[in-house]
Design a protein around this motif. Sequence first.
Motif, PDB file in Angstrom:
ATOM      1  N   VAL A  59       0.925  -1.396   0.011  1.00 44.70           N
ATOM      2  CA  VAL A  59       0.056   0.009   0.081  1.00 44.70           C
ATOM      3  C   VAL A  59       0.803   1.156  -0.031  1.00 44.70           C
ATOM      4  CG1 VAL A  59      -1.806   1.484   1.257  1.00 44.70           C
ATOM      5  CG2 VAL A  59      -1.823  -1.145   1.276  1.00 44.70           C
ATOM      6  N   LYS A  60       2.029   1.277   0.856  1.00 47.00           N
ATOM      7  CA  LYS A  60       2.816   2.397   0.850  1.00 47.00           C
ATOM      8  C   LYS A  60       3.582   2.481  -0.373  1.00 47.00           C
ATOM      9  CE  LYS A  60       1.704   3.521   5.102  1.00 47.00           C
ATOM     10  NZ  LYS A  60       1.008   4.924   5.373  1.00 47.00           N
ATOM     11  N   ARG A  61       3.736   1.801  -0.871  1.00 55.09           N
ATOM     12  CA  ARG A  61       4.640   1.550  -2.270  1.00 55.09           C
ATOM     13  C   ARG A  61       3.629   2.260  -3.350  1.00 55.09           C
ATOM     14  NH1 ARG A  61       8.392  -0.983  -5.875  1.00 55.09           N
ATOM     15  NH2 ARG A  61       8.497   0.505  -7.681  1.00 55.09           N
ATOM     16  N   ALA A  62       2.619   2.039  -3.301  1.00 52.57           N
ATOM     17  CA  ALA A  62       1.324   2.299  -4.236  1.00 52.57           C
ATOM     18  C   ALA A  62       1.284   4.009  -3.919  1.00 52.57           C
ATOM     19  CB  ALA A  62       0.203   1.806  -4.051  1.00 52.57           C
ATOM     20  N   GLU A  63       1.189   4.387  -2.672  1.00 55.59           N
ATOM     21  CA  GLU A  63       1.218   5.775  -2.326  1.00 55.59           C
ATOM     22  C   GLU A  63       2.262   6.396  -2.769  1.00 55.59           C
ATOM     23  OE1 GLU A  63       0.507   5.974   1.777  1.00 55.59           O
ATOM     24  OE2 GLU A  63      -1.407   5.027   1.842  1.00 55.59           O
ATOM     25  N   ILE A 112      12.902   3.683   1.149  1.00 52.59           N
ATOM     26  CA  ILE A 112      12.376   4.805   0.748  1.00 52.59           C
ATOM     27  C   ILE A 112      11.555   5.635   2.219  1.00 52.59           C
ATOM     28  CG2 ILE A 112      11.773   4.291  -1.386  1.00 52.59           C
ATOM     29  CD1 ILE A 112       8.903   4.018  -0.663  1.00 52.59           C
ATOM     30  N   VAL A 113      11.564   6.897   2.022  1.00 49.71           N
ATOM     31  CA  VAL A 113      10.954   7.670   3.204  1.00 49.71           C
ATOM     32  C   VAL A 113       9.601   7.594   2.851  1.00 49.71           C
ATOM     33  CG1 VAL A 113      10.690  10.049   4.278  1.00 49.71           C
ATOM     34  CG2 VAL A 113      13.006   9.033   3.323  1.00 49.71           C
ATOM     35  N   MET A 114       8.916   6.835   4.126  1.00 50.69           N
ATOM     36  CA  MET A 114       7.461   6.884   4.053  1.00 50.69           C
ATOM     37  C   MET A 114       6.790   7.352   5.440  1.00 50.69           C
ATOM     38  SD  MET A 114       6.689   3.132   2.070  1.00 50.69           S
ATOM     39  CE  MET A 114       7.025   2.217   3.541  1.00 50.69           C
ATOM     40  N   ASP A 115       6.009   8.299   5.324  1.00 51.95           N
ATOM     41  CA  ASP A 115       5.427   8.802   6.622  1.00 51.95           C
ATOM     42  C   ASP A 115       6.572   9.487   7.466  1.00 51.95           C
ATOM     43  OD1 ASP A 115       2.866   8.029   5.826  1.00 51.95           O
ATOM     44  OD2 ASP A 115       3.069   6.015   6.654  1.00 51.95           O
ATOM     45  N   GLY A 116       7.550   9.795   7.068  1.00 52.61           N
ATOM     46  CA  GLY A 116       8.996  10.686   7.511  1.00 52.61           C
ATOM     47  C   GLY A 116       9.763   9.546   7.980  1.00 52.61           C
ATOM     48  N   CYS A 117       9.553   8.144   7.742  1.00 52.02           N
ATOM     49  CA  CYS A 117      10.594   7.142   8.215  1.00 52.02           C
ATOM     50  C   CYS A 117      11.167   6.610   7.022  1.00 52.02           C
ATOM     51  CB  CYS A 117       9.771   6.081   9.039  1.00 52.02           C
ATOM     52  SG  CYS A 117       9.321   6.680  10.674  1.00 52.02           S
ATOM     53  N   LEU A 118      12.588   6.234   7.233  1.00 54.67           N
ATOM     54  CA  LEU A 118      13.210   5.351   5.973  1.00 54.67           C
ATOM     55  C   LEU A 118      12.800   3.898   6.214  1.00 54.67           C
ATOM     56  CD1 LEU A 118      15.259   6.048   3.896  1.00 54.67           C
ATOM     57  CD2 LEU A 118      17.164   5.260   5.377  1.00 54.67           C
ATOM     58  N   THR A 119      11.697   3.515   5.327  1.00 54.85           N
ATOM     59  CA  THR A 119      11.526   1.804   5.211  1.00 54.85           C
ATOM     60  C   THR A 119      11.831   1.298   4.030  1.00 54.85           C
ATOM     61  OG1 THR A 119       9.676   2.812   6.511  1.00 54.85           O
ATOM     62  CG2 THR A 119       9.654   0.810   5.618  1.00 54.85           C
ATOM     63  N   CYS A 120      12.550  -0.001   4.246  1.00 52.42           N
ATOM     64  CA  CYS A 120      12.861  -0.973   3.310  1.00 52.42           C
ATOM     65  C   CYS A 120      11.454  -1.699   2.489  1.00 52.42           C
ATOM     66  CB  CYS A 120      13.868  -1.766   3.720  1.00 52.42           C
ATOM     67  SG  CYS A 120      14.596  -2.977   2.298  1.00 52.42           S
ATOM     68  N   GLY A 168      11.410  -4.662   4.825  1.00 55.20           N
ATOM     69  CA  GLY A 168      10.437  -4.194   5.938  1.00 55.20           C
ATOM     70  C   GLY A 168      11.129  -3.454   6.896  1.00 55.20           C
ATOM     71  N   ASP A 169      12.385  -3.381   7.056  1.00 53.99           N
ATOM     72  CA  ASP A 169      12.962  -2.598   8.055  1.00 53.99           C
ATOM     73  C   ASP A 169      12.722  -1.183   8.054  1.00 53.99           C
ATOM     74  OD1 ASP A 169      15.311  -2.603  10.315  1.00 53.99           O
ATOM     75  OD2 ASP A 169      16.245  -1.268   8.656  1.00 53.99           O
ATOM     76  N   SER A 170      12.304  -0.441   9.377  1.00 56.40           N
ATOM     77  CA  SER A 170      12.137   0.826   9.340  1.00 56.40           C
ATOM     78  C   SER A 170      12.804   1.455  10.681  1.00 56.40           C
ATOM     79  CB  SER A 170      10.565   0.926   9.644  1.00 56.40           C
ATOM     80  OG  SER A 170      10.340   2.167   9.949  1.00 56.40           O
ATOM     81  N   LYS A 171      13.394   2.697  10.369  1.00 61.33           N
ATOM     82  CA  LYS A 171      13.977   3.239  11.491  1.00 61.33           C
ATOM     83  C   LYS A 171      13.184   3.704  12.446  1.00 61.33           C
ATOM     84  CE  LYS A 171      18.116   2.974   9.221  1.00 61.33           C
ATOM     85  NZ  LYS A 171      18.921   2.185   9.832  1.00 61.33           N
ATOM     86  N   CYS A 172      11.672   3.891  12.124  1.00 60.23           N
ATOM     87  CA  CYS A 172      10.879   4.035  13.122  1.00 60.23           C
ATOM     88  C   CYS A 172      10.359   2.645  14.017  1.00 60.23           C
ATOM     89  CB  CYS A 172       9.561   4.740  12.648  1.00 60.23           C
ATOM     90  SG  CYS A 172      10.079   6.453  11.911  1.00 60.23           S
ATOM     91  N   GLY A 173      10.853   1.830  13.743  1.00 64.22           N
ATOM     92  CA  GLY A 173      10.554   0.363  14.367  1.00 64.22           C
ATOM     93  C   GLY A 173       9.177  -0.126  13.796  1.00 64.22           C
TER      94      GLY A 173
END
Length: 228
Positions: A175-179, A211-219, A223-228
């Motif tokens: 979903v986030k990739r589509a956004e 990529i940066v999604m919702d202010g977080c760098l997410t793979c 699925g790794d995310s800097k925001c946990g």
Amino acid sequence: MPTKIDKKIVAYEVINLEEQRKKAAEEEKIQLEGMHENVQRPEMLVGATYKIKTPQSEHALYVTINDMVLNYGTEHEARQPFEIFINSKNMAHFQWVVALTRVISAVFRKGGDVTFLVEEMKAVFDPQGGYFKPGGRFMPSIVAEIGFALESHMKMIGLLKEEKMPDAIREMLHVKRAEYDTLKGRKQTEDVGSFPADAKLCNRCYTKAAIVMDGCLTCLNCGDSKCG
């Protein structure tokens, strides 16, 4: 000392103590075969060969990992790596390749948990720089790519478990990739292995898919995310 029976006897069984002792003795003799340095190499081993093609060499590397089948024919049958060979027409790395195969094979034959070799090899970085594989995965060195081949082999024989991304996280990334594609004015691709051209390198899976999604760098790959 006599034992008083207060309840009604509904069943009984005659126990042969001698047979029980023999059965216990036989069970003690059964020992699971494990890998150790004194295990004799059989005439034939089962294994697999992995092709490694890097932009650093005109010729590919062929990594062959042979396994010992332990406790053959029993419910405890298992495959354990026994030796590794690396072959290539490129002789530039001959010395360290021979040294690497001998050391890894020696560790295999010592027995115990040999899965640590995967992370140790994947953490080797070439001071001259690594390279990207098709699909955006970054390889820090040839040794690291051999480590990835070893990881694939250990997963195939059951020494390592395949980490599967939960369906909920996979759907969220979709979903986030589509956004993200809509925001960037791009047409969404159905190619699973394709990631945005402006994606950054993920420090966990070494793939250009963060990529940066919702202010977080997410793979988008692991699925790794800097925001946990």
